[in-house]
Design an enzyme around this catalytic site. Structure first.
Site, PDB file in Angstrom:
ATOM      1  N   PRO A 294       7.049  78.197  22.126  1.00 54.09           N
ATOM      2  CA  PRO A 294       5.490  78.439  21.718  1.00 54.09           C
ATOM      3  C   PRO A 294       5.151  76.905  21.368  1.00 54.09           C
ATOM      4  O   PRO A 294       5.843  76.396  20.556  1.00 54.09           O
ATOM      5  CB  PRO A 294       5.545  79.308  20.437  1.00 54.09           C
ATOM      6  CG  PRO A 294       6.606  80.067  20.744  1.00 54.09           C
ATOM      7  CD  PRO A 294       7.985  79.288  21.321  1.00 54.09           C
ATOM      8  N   GLU A 295       4.174  76.297  21.850  1.00 52.10           N
ATOM      9  CA  GLU A 295       3.524  75.191  21.418  1.00 52.10           C
ATOM     10  C   GLU A 295       2.561  75.325  20.544  1.00 52.10           C
ATOM     11  O   GLU A 295       2.158  76.324  20.073  1.00 52.10           O
ATOM     12  CB  GLU A 295       3.038  74.522  22.822  1.00 52.10           C
ATOM     13  CG  GLU A 295       4.455  74.253  23.888  1.00 52.10           C
ATOM     14  CD  GLU A 295       4.147  73.578  25.310  1.00 52.10           C
ATOM     15  OE1 GLU A 295       3.165  72.903  25.107  1.00 52.10           O
ATOM     16  OE2 GLU A 295       4.668  73.830  26.234  1.00 52.10           O
TER      17      GLU A 295
END
Length: 276
Positions: free
Chosen positions: A2-3
């Site tokens: 997840p960014e």
């Protein structure tokens, strides 16, 4: 992993689920998820209320009464979900926060790479990895001059530079590939050799793409889900990531995939110029 857009989406979907709830009990099924003192984590949290959830880059900051904050990094596949205390435990559920109303927040992580730290609120930059990070996209500090000056001091290529988080925080493999393609910069370009005009364009594209990705609730290409179990929508907008071997939507050249800093990197050999 997840960014920033995905973590921001998790934050936004978690808040209405848990804000105002009081922790009754904490269970560590896999204690290594917590990198600070385990006994303190288990014993100090009961009785504390969740008052808000903030975020910096890829870190969630779960604010509690008693001047405490849980700093949570989801790493590769970490996710939160709200359930009842009596719901069957999934084999990948590793931490449970039981609330006084009979619900429970569970942290699920297939690879067990995610980490939590319990710190005094306000000390995050001194006690966690947040202290090593650069500025966020769309922040007041992430200016053209700051970005230009910072890249001039880097000896690495631009892909590695954007991934290392020390200049701009929150970008990962997906969004770096996308912003470099949009700006027509080859990922192996020397960061310090990119023209001032291109750096200004790159900063704008970073801000624009991150804003759009947040608006579309992040990107789901593997296992990412928000706190409600929903997928993101930005994967529909991806132009290079995940499209190696396909024609570039601008010029028709076959997109190429290479390894940069150990990460699969997709780019257009025709559109993206290399700066040396």
């Amino acid at each position: 992993m997840p960014e920033m857009p995905e973590v921001e989406t998790v934050r936004r979907t978690l808040i209405p689920l848990v804000k105002g709830k009081t922790i009754k009990k904490v269970t560590l099924w896999f204690p290594k998820i917590v990198s600070t003192d385990h006994d303190k984590f288990i014993n100090e949290l009961p009785g504390k209320k969740i008052i808000d959830i903030d975020r910096y880059a890829k870190f969630l900051l779960i604010r509690l009464t008693g001047n405490l904050t849980i700093v949570s990094h989801l790493r590769m596949e970490g996710k939160y979900h709200l359930t009842s205390v009596n719901a069957p435990k999934d084999k990948h559920d590793h931490v449970q926060f039981e609330f006084t109303d009979g619900t429970a927040l569970r942290y699920n992580d297939v690879r067990k790479f995610g980490r939590m730290q319990l710190v005094l609120t306000g000390t995050e930059r001194m006690t966690t990895g947040i202290g090593k990070l650069g500025y966020e996209p769309n922040s007041a500090e992430f200016t053209d001059d700051y970005f230009i000056d910072s890249l001039k001091r880097k000896k690495k290529n631009i892909k590695s530079t954007l991934l290392d988080q020390t200049i701009v925080a929150g970008l990962g493999n997906i969004y770096v590939d996308e912003v470099l393609w949009r700006t027509k910069i080859h990922p192996l370009s020397a960061a310090s050799k990119i023209s001032r005009k291109k750096v200004i364009e790159l900063r704008k594209n970073i801000n624009d793409i991150i804003s759009l990705a947040i608006k579309m609730h992040g990107t789901t290409v593997h296992t990412y889900l928000d706190a409600n179990g929903h997928s993101g929508g930005f994967q529909k907008e991806l132009k290079v990531y995940g499209h190696a071997g396909e024609p570039c939507v601008v010029c028709g050249t076959t997109l190429k995939k290479i390894k940069v800093a150990g990460r699969g990197t997709t780019f257009c050999p025709h559109c993206q110029v290399i700066y040396k």
